[in-house]
Design a protein around this motif. Structure first.
Motif, PDB file in Angstrom:
ATOM      1  N   MET A 198      39.296  33.074  41.726  1.00 52.92           N
ATOM      2  CA  MET A 198      39.573  33.534  43.083  1.00 52.92           C
ATOM      3  C   MET A 198      38.471  33.036  44.027  1.00 52.92           C
ATOM      4  O   MET A 198      37.290  33.128  43.694  1.00 52.92           O
ATOM      5  N   THR A 199      38.878  32.531  45.173  1.00 58.53           N
ATOM      6  CA  THR A 199      37.908  32.040  46.154  1.00 58.53           C
ATOM      7  C   THR A 199      37.218  33.223  46.827  1.00 58.53           C
ATOM      8  O   THR A 199      37.736  34.344  46.819  1.00 58.53           O
ATOM      9  N   PRO A 200      36.060  32.992  47.437  1.00 54.10           N
ATOM     10  CA  PRO A 200      35.389  34.082  48.167  1.00 54.10           C
ATOM     11  C   PRO A 200      36.274  34.674  49.268  1.00 54.10           C
ATOM     12  O   PRO A 200      36.270  35.884  49.488  1.00 54.10           O
ATOM     13  N   GLU A 201      37.071  33.824  49.921  1.00 47.10           N
ATOM     14  CA  GLU A 201      37.968  34.308  50.969  1.00 47.10           C
ATOM     15  C   GLU A 201      39.049  35.221  50.394  1.00 47.10           C
ATOM     16  O   GLU A 201      39.382  36.248  50.983  1.00 47.10           O
ATOM     17  N   GLU A 202      39.581  34.819  49.235  1.00 46.59           N
ATOM     18  CA  GLU A 202      40.594  35.655  48.583  1.00 46.59           C
ATOM     19  C   GLU A 202      39.996  36.995  48.160  1.00 46.59           C
ATOM     20  O   GLU A 202      40.626  38.042  48.330  1.00 46.59           O
ATOM     21  N   LYS A 203      38.787  36.954  47.620  1.00 47.29           N
ATOM     22  CA  LYS A 203      38.114  38.193  47.204  1.00 47.29           C
ATOM     23  C   LYS A 203      37.885  39.114  48.400  1.00 47.29           C
ATOM     24  O   LYS A 203      38.098  40.317  48.320  1.00 47.29           O
ATOM     25  N   GLU A 204      37.448  38.526  49.516  1.00 44.01           N
ATOM     26  CA  GLU A 204      37.197  39.316  50.723  1.00 44.01           C
ATOM     27  C   GLU A 204      38.496  39.931  51.247  1.00 44.01           C
ATOM     28  O   GLU A 204      38.548  41.117  51.589  1.00 44.01           O
TER      29      GLU A 204
ATOM     30  N   ASP B 238      50.132  52.762  53.544  1.00 43.45           N
ATOM     31  CA  ASP B 238      51.289  52.261  52.794  1.00 43.45           C
ATOM     32  C   ASP B 238      51.502  50.768  53.050  1.00 43.45           C
ATOM     33  O   ASP B 238      51.774  50.000  52.128  1.00 43.45           O
ATOM     34  N   GLN B 239      51.379  50.360  54.309  1.00 42.74           N
ATOM     35  CA  GLN B 239      51.545  48.942  54.653  1.00 42.74           C
ATOM     36  C   GLN B 239      50.461  48.099  53.990  1.00 42.74           C
ATOM     37  O   GLN B 239      50.739  47.015  53.466  1.00 42.74           O
ATOM     38  N   ALA B 240      49.228  48.600  54.013  1.00 42.56           N
ATOM     39  CA  ALA B 240      48.130  47.868  53.368  1.00 42.56           C
ATOM     40  C   ALA B 240      48.364  47.777  51.860  1.00 42.56           C
ATOM     41  O   ALA B 240      48.117  46.729  51.250  1.00 42.56           O
ATOM     42  N   GLN B 241      48.852  48.853  51.258  1.00 38.97           N
ATOM     43  CA  GLN B 241      49.133  48.834  49.816  1.00 38.97           C
ATOM     44  C   GLN B 241      50.249  47.843  49.502  1.00 38.97           C
ATOM     45  O   GLN B 241      50.174  47.113  48.511  1.00 38.97           O
ATOM     46  N   ASN B 242      51.264  47.779  50.359  1.00 37.44           N
ATOM     47  CA  ASN B 242      52.347  46.805  50.165  1.00 37.44           C
ATOM     48  C   ASN B 242      51.825  45.379  50.252  1.00 37.44           C
ATOM     49  O   ASN B 242      52.213  44.513  49.467  1.00 37.44           O
ATOM     50  N   LYS B 243      50.933  45.121  51.211  1.00 38.88           N
ATOM     51  CA  LYS B 243      50.342  43.784  51.341  1.00 38.88           C
ATOM     52  C   LYS B 243      49.490  43.458  50.117  1.00 38.88           C
ATOM     53  O   LYS B 243      49.500  42.320  49.632  1.00 38.88           O
ATOM     54  N   LEU B 244      48.747  44.449  49.628  1.00 38.84           N
ATOM     55  CA  LEU B 244      47.923  44.244  48.436  1.00 38.84           C
ATOM     56  C   LEU B 244      48.808  43.955  47.222  1.00 38.84           C
ATOM     57  O   LEU B 244      48.510  43.041  46.438  1.00 38.84           O
ATOM     58  N   ASP B 245      49.878  44.708  47.076  1.00 39.82           N
ATOM     59  CA  ASP B 245      50.808  44.473  45.970  1.00 39.82           C
ATOM     60  C   ASP B 245      51.408  43.064  46.055  1.00 39.82           C
ATOM     61  O   ASP B 245      51.528  42.369  45.040  1.00 39.82           O
ATOM     62  N   GLN B 246      51.783  42.638  47.257  1.00 40.02           N
ATOM     63  CA  GLN B 246      52.345  41.299  47.448  1.00 40.02           C
ATOM     64  C   GLN B 246      51.303  40.231  47.132  1.00 40.02           C
ATOM     65  O   GLN B 246      51.599  39.225  46.491  1.00 40.02           O
ATOM     66  N   PHE B 247      50.054  40.449  47.562  1.00 39.04           N
ATOM     67  CA  PHE B 247      48.966  39.516  47.263  1.00 39.04           C
ATOM     68  C   PHE B 247      48.800  39.384  45.749  1.00 39.04           C
ATOM     69  O   PHE B 247      48.706  38.273  45.219  1.00 39.04           O
ATOM     70  N   ASN B 248      48.763  40.518  45.051  1.00 33.19           N
ATOM     71  CA  ASN B 248      48.586  40.505  43.594  1.00 33.19           C
ATOM     72  C   ASN B 248      49.768  39.818  42.903  1.00 33.19           C
ATOM     73  O   ASN B 248      49.569  39.072  41.946  1.00 33.19           O
TER      74      ASN B 248
ATOM     75  N   TYR C 250      51.028  32.478  40.876  1.00 33.76           N
ATOM     76  CA  TYR C 250      50.219  31.267  40.981  1.00 33.76           C
ATOM     77  C   TYR C 250      49.513  30.989  39.653  1.00 33.76           C
ATOM     78  O   TYR C 250      49.526  29.860  39.155  1.00 33.76           O
ATOM     79  N   LEU C 251      48.921  32.010  39.064  1.00 35.71           N
ATOM     80  CA  LEU C 251      48.229  31.838  37.790  1.00 35.71           C
ATOM     81  C   LEU C 251      49.200  31.456  36.667  1.00 35.71           C
ATOM     82  O   LEU C 251      48.867  30.654  35.798  1.00 35.71           O
ATOM     83  N   LYS C 252      50.385  32.004  36.715  1.00 38.66           N
ATOM     84  CA  LYS C 252      51.415  31.669  35.726  1.00 38.66           C
ATOM     85  C   LYS C 252      51.784  30.192  35.838  1.00 38.66           C
ATOM     86  O   LYS C 252      51.913  29.486  34.834  1.00 38.66           O
TER      87      LYS C 252
END
Length: 161
Positions: free
Chosen positions: A35-41, A125-135, A141-143
């Motif tokens: 994960m890049t530093p930007e992705e981690k942030e 809830d919106q932030a959690q949805n964005k986090l779930d989508q990011f994950n 991507y890793l797959k």
């Protein structure tokens, strides 16, 4: 004999070149998995917002509650002024009017606080949805990288081919 040796040397050079290219490809895929530093942030910010909510929630709440309290204070002053003018400042009616104005302010503060809390819950809830989508996107991507890596021949496979 000279031609066979030359052909063998060319084949060996191609084989070594292929092995080196495969190793470079595997190293590149391995680096891409990190994960890049930007992705981690970004992920950290999403996690914080999903847990704590809107980072500006306190200033929003303070502004709105202050406005309600100021309006309540103005109403109390108007009531007191009217009561003094009419000579009823110490009456039971005056006490009841002051109490009612205070209760109205408290009710409005409570209602506004509930509305702000609901908006903050929706924000979480919106932030959690964005986090779930990011994950999910990161997992896909890793797959894909793993599938690409699986298609790169190992050194042994390269030598044998």
């Amino acid at each position: 004999m000279g031609l066979g040796l030359l052909t063998g040397g060319i084949a060996l050079a191609k084989g070594i070149s292929g092995i080196m290219a495969n190793n470079r490809a595997k190293r590149a895929l391995s680096r891409a998995k990190k994960m890049t530093p930007e992705e981690k942030e970004y992920k950290g910010k999403l996690q914080e917002m999903a847990t704590k909510g809107d980072p500006n929630i306190n200033s929003i709440r303070n502004r709105q509650i202050s406005a309600i309290r100021q309006a309540g204070s103005d109403a109390q002053q108007n009531i007191t002024g009217d009561l003094i003018q009419s000579g009823m400042e110490n009456s039971v009616i005056a006490s009841e009017l002051r109490r009612k104005a205070g209760a109205d302010v408290m009710r409005q503060v409570a209602t506004t606080s509930q509305q702000i809390a609901e908006k903050n819950r929706q924000f979480k809830d919106q932030a959690q949805n964005k986090l779930d989508q990011f994950n999910l996107n990161r997992s896909q991507y890793l797959k894909q990288l793993s599938m690409k890596e699986a298609n790169i021949p190992t050194i042994a496979e390269s030598v044998l081919s």
